[in-house]
Design a protein around this motif. Structure first.
Motif, short mmCIF file in Angstrom:
data_model
loop_
_atom_site.label_atom_id
_atom_site.label_comp_id
_atom_site.label_asym_id
_atom_site.label_seq_id
_atom_site.Cartn_x
_atom_site.Cartn_y
_atom_site.Cartn_z
N ILE A 126 0.86 -1.19 0.00
CA ILE A 126 0.00 0.00 0.00
C ILE A 126 0.89 1.23 0.00
O ILE A 126 1.68 1.45 0.92
CB ILE A 126 -0.94 0.01 1.22
CG1 ILE A 126 -1.86 -1.21 1.18
CG2 ILE A 126 -1.77 1.29 1.24
CD1 ILE A 126 -2.78 -1.33 2.38
N SER A 127 0.76 2.04 -1.01
CA SER A 127 1.66 3.18 -1.20
C SER A 127 1.54 4.19 -0.06
O SER A 127 0.44 4.51 0.39
CB SER A 127 1.35 3.87 -2.53
OG SER A 127 2.07 5.07 -2.65
N ARG A 128 2.69 4.70 0.35
CA ARG A 128 2.71 5.77 1.35
C ARG A 128 2.53 7.15 0.69
O ARG A 128 2.46 8.16 1.36
CB ARG A 128 4.02 5.75 2.14
CG ARG A 128 4.15 4.51 3.02
CD ARG A 128 5.41 4.57 3.88
NE ARG A 128 5.50 3.40 4.74
CZ ARG A 128 4.91 3.29 5.93
NH1 ARG A 128 4.19 4.30 6.39
NH2 ARG A 128 5.03 2.19 6.65
N GLY A 129 2.47 7.16 -0.64
CA GLY A 129 2.28 8.41 -1.35
C GLY A 129 0.82 8.78 -1.57
O GLY A 129 0.53 9.84 -2.12
N LEU A 130 -0.09 7.92 -1.15
CA LEU A 130 -1.51 8.20 -1.32
C LEU A 130 -1.96 9.30 -0.36
O LEU A 130 -1.37 9.48 0.71
CB LEU A 130 -2.33 6.94 -1.02
CG LEU A 130 -2.21 5.77 -1.99
CD1 LEU A 130 -2.90 4.55 -1.40
CD2 LEU A 130 -2.80 6.13 -3.34
N PRO A 131 -3.01 10.04 -0.71
CA PRO A 131 -3.63 10.91 0.29
C PRO A 131 -4.00 10.06 1.51
O PRO A 131 -4.43 8.91 1.35
CB PRO A 131 -4.88 11.43 -0.42
CG PRO A 131 -4.57 11.32 -1.88
CD PRO A 131 -3.70 10.11 -2.02
N GLU A 132 -3.82 10.58 2.70
CA GLU A 132 -3.96 9.77 3.90
C GLU A 132 -5.34 9.16 4.06
O GLU A 132 -5.49 8.04 4.54
CB GLU A 132 -3.56 10.58 5.14
CG GLU A 132 -2.09 10.98 5.18
CD GLU A 132 -1.14 9.78 5.15
OE1 GLU A 132 -1.55 8.66 5.51
OE2 GLU A 132 0.02 9.97 4.74
N TRP A 133 -6.40 9.89 3.65
CA TRP A 133 -7.75 9.32 3.76
C TRP A 133 -7.88 8.10 2.86
O TRP A 133 -8.53 7.12 3.23
CB TRP A 133 -8.81 10.37 3.42
CG TRP A 133 -8.80 10.87 2.00
CD1 TRP A 133 -8.18 11.99 1.54
CD2 TRP A 133 -9.40 10.25 0.86
NE1 TRP A 133 -8.36 12.11 0.18
CE2 TRP A 133 -9.11 11.06 -0.25
CE3 TRP A 133 -10.17 9.09 0.68
CZ2 TRP A 133 -9.55 10.76 -1.54
CZ3 TRP A 133 -10.61 8.78 -0.60
CH2 TRP A 133 -10.31 9.61 -1.69
N GLN A 134 -7.24 8.17 1.68
CA GLN A 134 -7.33 7.04 0.76
C GLN A 134 -6.50 5.86 1.27
O GLN A 134 -6.91 4.70 1.15
CB GLN A 134 -6.84 7.48 -0.62
CG GLN A 134 -7.12 6.48 -1.72
CD GLN A 134 -6.78 7.03 -3.09
OE1 GLN A 134 -6.27 8.13 -3.22
NE2 GLN A 134 -7.07 6.26 -4.11
N ARG A 135 -5.35 6.17 1.85
CA ARG A 135 -4.51 5.11 2.40
C ARG A 135 -5.22 4.43 3.58
O ARG A 135 -5.14 3.22 3.75
CB ARG A 135 -3.16 5.67 2.84
CG ARG A 135 -2.16 4.60 3.22
CD ARG A 135 -0.73 5.13 3.23
NE ARG A 135 0.19 4.02 3.40
CZ ARG A 135 0.64 3.61 4.58
NH1 ARG A 135 0.27 4.23 5.69
NH2 ARG A 135 1.46 2.58 4.67
N ALA A 136 -5.93 5.22 4.38
CA ALA A 136 -6.68 4.66 5.50
C ALA A 136 -7.69 3.64 5.01
O ALA A 136 -7.82 2.54 5.57
CB ALA A 136 -7.39 5.77 6.28
#
Length: 273
Positions: A143-153
Motif C-alpha cells: 500500500i503506497s505511502r504516497g496516497l492521500p492519507e484518507w485514501q490510504r486509511a
C-alpha cells in the motif's frame, strides 16, 4: 478519432514536451522543473479530473484529462533525459501489467464476477512483489505511502477486512465514531490546547480513521463526500457574502450572530430551490 489519429496526437504531445525541455531555446520554466516540483501538479490535475467527473462536465473532463496526460509526458521526458526510461517504456509497462492482471481476458483463467476479478488482481500483485524479491508478507504490503492519507486509511482497512479483521457493519462503526469523538472532547476539555497538541492530533486522527472506515462500510466515496461538503460550504458562504452585499455591508463587518443568520438564509434558499 481513430487509433492512428490518437497516435499522431500523442506523438505531437511528446514532441512539444521535448521542445519545451530543449536546453537550447526551451521554456525557462519547464527547464527548471524536476520530478519533485512537478509531482504536486500531477496530484492537482488528478483531483481536477475527479472534480470534472463530479460536476458531470464532459467538455471539462476532456480538457482535464489532457492536463493529466501532460503530467505523465513531463515525467517521462525528464526520465529520458537522465537515461532512466522513456514514454514508450511507461506505456509498455502498463500494457504488460494490464494483460498480466487480466488472465480471464488474455489467457485461459476465469472470473465469474467483479469480486473474483479483484481477488485475482490482488493475488497477481502479490506474485509480482514476490518476483521482485519483496519479502513483506503482511496483508498490508504494497500500500503506497504516497496516497492521500484518507485514501490510504481506506486501503489499510480494506486489506485488514480481507483477513476478517473488520466491523460487522456500519452501525458499530458509528458507535466507535461516537466513542472517538468523546475522547477528543475530553482532550479539549483538559484546557491547554497548545500543550496538549500531540494528544489532540492523535485523537483527531483516530476519529478521522473511523470516519474513513464508516465510508468504506457504507460503500461511499470519502473523497467525493468531502468534495461535496467543500462545494456546499463554498456555495453557501458565497451566498452569505452576496446577501450581505445587498445590504451594503461586507461579511467581516457583521458579528457571528448576524453571519449565522445569513448562513441559515443560504440553507433555506437551497432547500426552497
Amino acid at each position: 478519432m481513430s487509433t492512428s489519429d490518437a497516435a499522431t496526437e500523442l506523438g505531437r504531445l511528446l514532441a512539444i514536451m521535448a521542445r519545451l525541455r530543449d536546453p537550447q531555446g526551451g521554456c525557462p520554466w519547464d527547464l527548471e522543473q524536476d520530478f519533485s516540483t512537478i509531482a504536486p501538479y500531477t496530484i492537482e490535475e488528478a483531483y481536477e479530473v475527479a472534480d470534472a467527473i463530479d460536476r458531470g462536465d464532459l467538455d471539462d473532463l476532456c480538457d482535464e484529462l489532457g492536463d493529466l496526460l501532460l503530467q505523465v509526458v513531463f515525467h517521462a521526458q525528464m526520465a529520458q533525459e537522465q537515461g532512466a526510461f522513456a514514454f514508450a517504456d511507461v506505456a509498455r509497462s502498463i500494457n504488460d501489467k494490464m494483460v498480466r492482471r487480466h488472465p480471464h481476458i488474455f489467457a485461459d483463467a476465469s472470473a465469474g464476477d467483479a469480486a473474483e476479478v479483484l481477488r485475482n488482481w490482488e493475488a497477481i500483485k502479490g506474485e509480482e512483489r514476490a518476483a521482485k524479491g519483496e519479502t513483506d508478507g503482511s496483508a498490508l504490503a504494497g500500500i503506497s505511502r504516497g496516497l492521500p492519507e484518507w485514501q490510504r486509511a481506506m486501503k489499510l482497512q480494506s486489506r485488514a477486512a480481507k483477513v476478517g479483521f473488520d466491523w460487522p457493519g456500519p452501525l458499530p462503526v458509528l458507535d466507535k465514531a461516537a466513542e472517538e469523538l468523546q475522547e477528543l472532547r475530553e482532550e479539549f476539555e483538559r484546557g491547554d490546547v497548545a500543550a496538549n497538541k500531540t494528544r489532540l492530533q492523535e485523537e483527531l486522527g483516530d476519529l478521522l480513521f473511523v470516519c474513513a472506515n464508516l465510508a468504506r462500510h457504507a460503500d461511499l466515496d470519502l473523497g467525493a463526500a468531502l468534495r461535496g461538503a467543500n462545494h456546499k460550504f463554498e456555495r453557501r458562504f458565497r451566498a452569505m457574502e452576496a446577501r450581505a452585499g445587498e445590504d451594503g455591508k461586507r461579511l467581516a463587518e457583521l458579528d457571528l450572530d448576524a453571519q449565522e443568520a445569513l448562513w441559515q438564509h443560504a440553507k433555506a434558499d437551497e432547500t426552497a430551490s
